[in-house]
Design an enzyme around this catalytic site. Structure first.
Site, PDB file in Angstrom:
ATOM      1  N   GLU A  76      40.463  33.119  26.516  1.00  0.00           N
ATOM      2  CA  GLU A  76      40.800  32.475  27.673  1.00  0.00           C
ATOM      3  C   GLU A  76      39.971  31.281  28.124  1.00  0.00           C
ATOM      4  O   GLU A  76      40.421  30.468  28.911  1.00  0.00           O
ATOM      5  CB  GLU A  76      40.516  33.659  28.742  1.00  0.00           C
ATOM      6  CG  GLU A  76      41.127  35.201  28.541  1.00  0.00           C
ATOM      7  CD  GLU A  76      42.829  34.661  28.893  1.00  0.00           C
ATOM      8  OE1 GLU A  76      43.066  33.981  29.840  1.00  0.00           O
ATOM      9  OE2 GLU A  76      43.744  35.420  28.192  1.00  0.00           O
ATOM     10  N   ASP A  94      50.719  26.907  34.947  1.00  0.00           N
ATOM     11  CA  ASP A  94      51.826  27.935  34.558  1.00  0.00           C
ATOM     12  C   ASP A  94      52.505  28.765  35.403  1.00  0.00           C
ATOM     13  O   ASP A  94      53.034  29.875  35.333  1.00  0.00           O
ATOM     14  CB  ASP A  94      50.826  29.026  33.570  1.00  0.00           C
ATOM     15  CG  ASP A  94      49.994  29.814  34.591  1.00  0.00           C
ATOM     16  OD1 ASP A  94      49.862  29.273  35.802  1.00  0.00           O
ATOM     17  OD2 ASP A  94      48.991  30.653  33.957  1.00  0.00           O
ATOM     18  N   THR A  99      43.836  29.879  38.966  1.00  0.00           N
ATOM     19  CA  THR A  99      43.590  30.811  38.017  1.00  0.00           C
ATOM     20  C   THR A  99      42.088  30.897  37.942  1.00  0.00           C
ATOM     21  O   THR A  99      41.472  29.676  37.701  1.00  0.00           O
ATOM     22  CB  THR A  99      43.997  30.389  36.412  1.00  0.00           C
ATOM     23  OG1 THR A  99      45.479  30.762  36.275  1.00  0.00           O
ATOM     24  CG2 THR A  99      43.252  31.408  35.477  1.00  0.00           C
TER      25      THR A  99
END
Length: 291
Positions: A76, A94, A99
């Protein structure tokens, strides 16, 4: 509240390198608070007459959990230092909005909203509380409406608060880690298999669509029986990883399958079902070692 998908892994633009972290630091690296309230952890806190047996209980053993956090962080965040990610936040394009944090909480998938609600319940005057109305409105969308221009700066400020870091730990465990370990134990699979479940839930979530964790597991079960049903563990885990790769290839953002092919497959081929160090793997071509 959670959308069926999580989000794409974050590719590093940094040069390829070898990252080494000693597992001997594991027990001090993960906050005790992350395990508070867990029956398994409570049991682990009791005096242990047989330390080796305790260490083999599964992914929820503290040392194994530390390894799991490092493995996920390598995919990640291109780093084994997962604790440096509490303050992380960006839009990685995305379609899941921002995020952020240690497990990639997303403004567009509901788990970031849940996190900030928990934080605010525990500490009403926190710096992120004022964004709750906006987080509710953008949930399910990639929009930043009501969040910009200061949300990212305030997230970083919040990350300096131990209460926010604990909230991140607790939500990670509630939504992703604990369900993965529970299902893995029910299926009779060991530490590696439980990690494979955890990594799948982190990326895909556990919604009802064809690429969610439950659907991935169902696809695997159609090919092989888990140990709890009398099946061979290695055979079943190969079927699960096959199903996982299929799910990843259904979405462009997940099409790089190295976190399975050159990491989890490597451990499985070596028969390392207990995820014992030393561990060597690659993600996106970057090499990592835990020893």
């Amino acid at each position: 509240m959670h959308a069926p998908h999580k989000r794409a892994a974050r590719r590093s633009t940094r040069p390829v390198r070898i990252t080494v972290i000693a597992v001997g630091l594991a027990l001090t690296a993960i906050p005790v608070a992350a395990y508070a309230g867990s029956p398994t952890h409570q049991a682990a806190q009791q005096p242990a007459a047989a330390p080796k047996a305790a260490a083999a209980t599964g992914l929820d053993d503290p040392a194994k959990k530390e390894i799991a956090m490092q493995l996920v962080s390598s995919a990640e965040n291109s780093s084994l230092n997962w604790k440096s990610q509490y303050k992380y936040i960006e839009d990685i394009d995305d379609d899941r909005g921002y995020t952020a944090g240690i497990i990639g909480f997303c403004s567009g998938t509901g788990d970031m909203l849940d996190l900030v609600e928990l934080y605010t319940e525990r500490k009403p005057d926190n710096v992120l509380a004022k964004y709750l109305p906006a987080l509710r409105k953008v949930n399910g969308t990639p929009s930043h409406s009501g969040l910009d221009p200061n949300f990212t700066k305030d997230w970083v400020k919040a990350a300096s608060d131990s209460a926010f870091r604990k909230a991140q730990d607790d939500e990670r465990d509630r939504v992703y880690f604990n369900p993965a370990v529970k299902q893995g134990k029910a299926d009779g699979i060991g530490t590696l298999g439980q990690f494979a479940y955890y990594d799948a839930i982190v990326m895909h979530g556990d919604g009802g669509d064809s690429t969610g964790f439950s659907s991935i597991r169902k696809r695997a079960l159609s090919k092989a029986k888990p140990p709890s049903q009398g099946g061979n563990e290695v055979t079943y885990l190969n079927a699960f990883l096959d199903a996982r790769v299929w799910a990843m290839k259904q979405e462009e953002a997940h099409e790089d399958t190295s976190r399975v092919d050159t990491a989890q497959r490597v451990f499985l081929k070596k028969g390392n079902l207990n995820l014992d160090p030393p561990l060597d793997w690659k993600v996106y071509g970057d090499s990592y070692h835990i020893g």
